[in-house]
Motif scaffolding. Structure first.
Motif, PDB file in Angstrom:
ATOM      1  N   ALA A 276      -7.143   6.551   5.594  1.00 33.57           N
ATOM      2  CA  ALA A 276      -5.978   5.658   5.567  1.00 33.57           C
ATOM      3  C   ALA A 276      -5.256   5.681   4.228  1.00 33.57           C
ATOM      4  O   ALA A 276      -4.023   5.577   4.172  1.00 33.57           O
ATOM      5  N   LEU A 277      -6.010   5.822   3.125  1.00 35.04           N
ATOM      6  CA  LEU A 277      -5.437   5.712   1.788  1.00 35.04           C
ATOM      7  C   LEU A 277      -4.262   6.656   1.538  1.00 35.04           C
ATOM      8  O   LEU A 277      -3.220   6.214   1.023  1.00 35.04           O
ATOM      9  N   PRO A 278      -4.371   7.955   1.871  1.00 34.12           N
ATOM     10  CA  PRO A 278      -3.223   8.840   1.610  1.00 34.12           C
ATOM     11  C   PRO A 278      -1.944   8.405   2.315  1.00 34.12           C
ATOM     12  O   PRO A 278      -0.834   8.670   1.818  1.00 34.12           O
ATOM     13  N   ARG A 282       1.842   7.503   0.349  1.00 36.07           N
ATOM     14  CA  ARG A 282       3.093   8.239   0.585  1.00 36.07           C
ATOM     15  C   ARG A 282       4.296   7.472   0.036  1.00 36.07           C
ATOM     16  O   ARG A 282       5.380   8.032  -0.113  1.00 36.07           O
ATOM     17  N   ALA A 283       4.095   6.214  -0.254  1.00 35.74           N
ATOM     18  CA  ALA A 283       5.175   5.414  -0.843  1.00 35.74           C
ATOM     19  C   ALA A 283       5.448   5.809  -2.291  1.00 35.74           C
ATOM     20  O   ALA A 283       6.424   5.343  -2.888  1.00 35.74           O
ATOM     21  N   PHE A 284       4.581   6.668  -2.855  1.00 38.05           N
ATOM     22  CA  PHE A 284       4.746   7.120  -4.248  1.00 38.05           C
ATOM     23  C   PHE A 284       4.880   8.646  -4.260  1.00 38.05           C
ATOM     24  O   PHE A 284       3.948   9.349  -4.656  1.00 38.05           O
ATOM     25  N   PRO A 285       6.009   9.168  -3.812  1.00 44.00           N
ATOM     26  CA  PRO A 285       6.170  10.619  -3.717  1.00 44.00           C
ATOM     27  C   PRO A 285       5.987  11.309  -5.063  1.00 44.00           C
ATOM     28  O   PRO A 285       6.506  10.863  -6.090  1.00 44.00           O
ATOM     29  N   PHE A 291      -2.753   9.092  -7.902  1.00 42.49           N
ATOM     30  CA  PHE A 291      -3.248   7.775  -7.522  1.00 42.49           C
ATOM     31  C   PHE A 291      -4.514   7.874  -6.676  1.00 42.49           C
ATOM     32  O   PHE A 291      -5.436   7.070  -6.819  1.00 42.49           O
ATOM     33  N   PHE A 292      -4.556   8.861  -5.795  1.00 41.76           N
ATOM     34  CA  PHE A 292      -5.741   9.056  -4.953  1.00 41.76           C
ATOM     35  C   PHE A 292      -6.972   9.317  -5.820  1.00 41.76           C
ATOM     36  O   PHE A 292      -8.024   8.700  -5.640  1.00 41.76           O
ATOM     37  N   GLY A 293      -6.821  10.221  -6.782  1.00 37.23           N
ATOM     38  CA  GLY A 293      -7.932  10.546  -7.670  1.00 37.23           C
ATOM     39  C   GLY A 293      -8.356   9.355  -8.509  1.00 37.23           C
ATOM     40  O   GLY A 293      -9.563   9.120  -8.690  1.00 37.23           O
ATOM     41  N   LEU A 294      -7.388   8.591  -9.011  1.00 28.84           N
ATOM     42  CA  LEU A 294      -7.716   7.420  -9.826  1.00 28.84           C
ATOM     43  C   LEU A 294      -8.456   6.358  -9.018  1.00 28.84           C
ATOM     44  O   LEU A 294      -9.415   5.746  -9.499  1.00 28.84           O
TER      45      LEU A 294
END
Length: 327
Positions: A276-278, A282-285, A291-294
């Motif tokens: 779900a996270l990705p 998507r709101a942060f192109p 952000f995913f890695g952090l």
């Protein structure tokens, strides 16, 4: 330090919850749009992939990364059986699982020869890349770089391209396989798996056939992920070699770690959260990967034993009796 074990009443409540959750999920299509339903279907697939991965790495304690190979074998087996041989897709699920299990058997051969740690990791990584090479270079069978589309089918008069119908099929397959895995881990065989992880030599000295335990665990892992591959093939409708590369392996490994290594509950949590996270990011192109890695790194630093450990602290109902959390 061990977590307090649940009482018999709490275990009964946990069993009830296990079956109540799928029943509640049956109502999911009533509350989702087409896009959200597509994501939920992907979560169910990821649960099986993550569960198969954590069985080998977390429960058995073998640093093996053949998960992507099993996934690709299952997906291509389902696509080939449907597109080339004309089998109904639903019949290809157990067959894809069986071929995934065969892949597990082949991957276990290195472990059975005493290869461990980073050497086993490299060999199983190579196995996954070898399978991807095969998908690319057997174009008459797999479609090569063009991939292989699944034919259109109907079930009960409803097209299998309908995400709601796929959801109910995926949910049934996932629930049955998760329950079967839980039963396996709670059995005498499951205790042998944990014993091999803790000390393989000591386990063998107790006349426990460690080679058979390792082999069976790899085979069951391959079966789970192979079935997930068959679901994935129908989920996307067109199978490409790029779907089974290193990025998929890294994502699956992240799900295992974030959920909780060696935990069935963790496999479910990790798969749901990181599928779900990705979509939210998507709101942060242009910044999704950062952000995913952090976020993944923050979860692992704050909860080294994964999200499942948080639930175990909240209530004994979430304690898995075959799982021992280190202090």
């Amino acid at each position: 330090m061990s977590t307090t074990m649940p009482t018999s009443r709490q275990r009964s409540l946990r069993t009830w919850a296990f079956w109540a959750v799928p029943v509640l999920l049956l109502l999911t299509p009533l509350a989702t749009n087409a896009y959200t339903q597509f994501i939920v279907n992907g979560m169910l697939i990821s649960i099986l992939v993550t569960l198969g991965f954590t069985l080998v790495i977390g429960n058995l304690g073998q640093l093996a990364f053949a998960n992507t190979a099993f996934f690709g074998i299952g997906a291509y087996a389902s696509a080939i059986l449907s597109a080339k041989l004309g089998l109904p897709w639903i019949m290809t699920i157990p067959l894809a699982g069986a071929l995934g299990a065969l892949g597990g058997f082949l991957a276990s051969s290195a472990a059975l020869r005493g290869i461990r740690s980073y050497y086993l990791a490299i060999i199983t990584l190579a196995f996954g890349e070898l399978m991807r090479w095969a998908y690319l270079h057997t174009k008459p069978l797999t479609g090569g770089t063009d991939g292989l589309p699944l034919p259109r089918e109907t079930m009960f008069g409803i097209s299998l391209s309908d995400d709601t119908l796929k959801f109910y099929i995926f949910l049934a397959v996932t629930a049955v396989l998760v329950k079967a895995t839980l039963n396996l881990l709670r059995s005498r065989f499951g205790r042998a798996v944990m014993a091999v992880r803790e000390n393989e030599v000591a386990t063998a000295s107790l006349a426990i056939p460690t080679a058979r335990v390792i082999l069976t665990t790899f085979i069951w892992s391959g079966f789970l992920v192979g079935c997930a591959g068959a679901l994935f093939a129908r989920h996307v409708g067109h199978v490409f070699p790029e779907s089974f590369g290193m990025l998929h392996l890294i994502a699956s490994f992240a799900m295992v770690l974030v959920g909780g290594l060696g935990s069935v509950l963790g496999a479910v949590l990790g798969a749901v959260v990181l599928t779900a996270l990705p979509e939210y990011l998507r709101a942060f192109p242009g910044m999704e990967e950062l952000f995913f890695g952090l976020i993944v790194a923050a979860v692992l630093v704050a909860m080294p034993m994964g999200l499942a450990s948080l639930l175990r602290r909240l209530s004994p109902i979430f304690v898995e009796r075959y799982y021992r959390e280190e202090s």
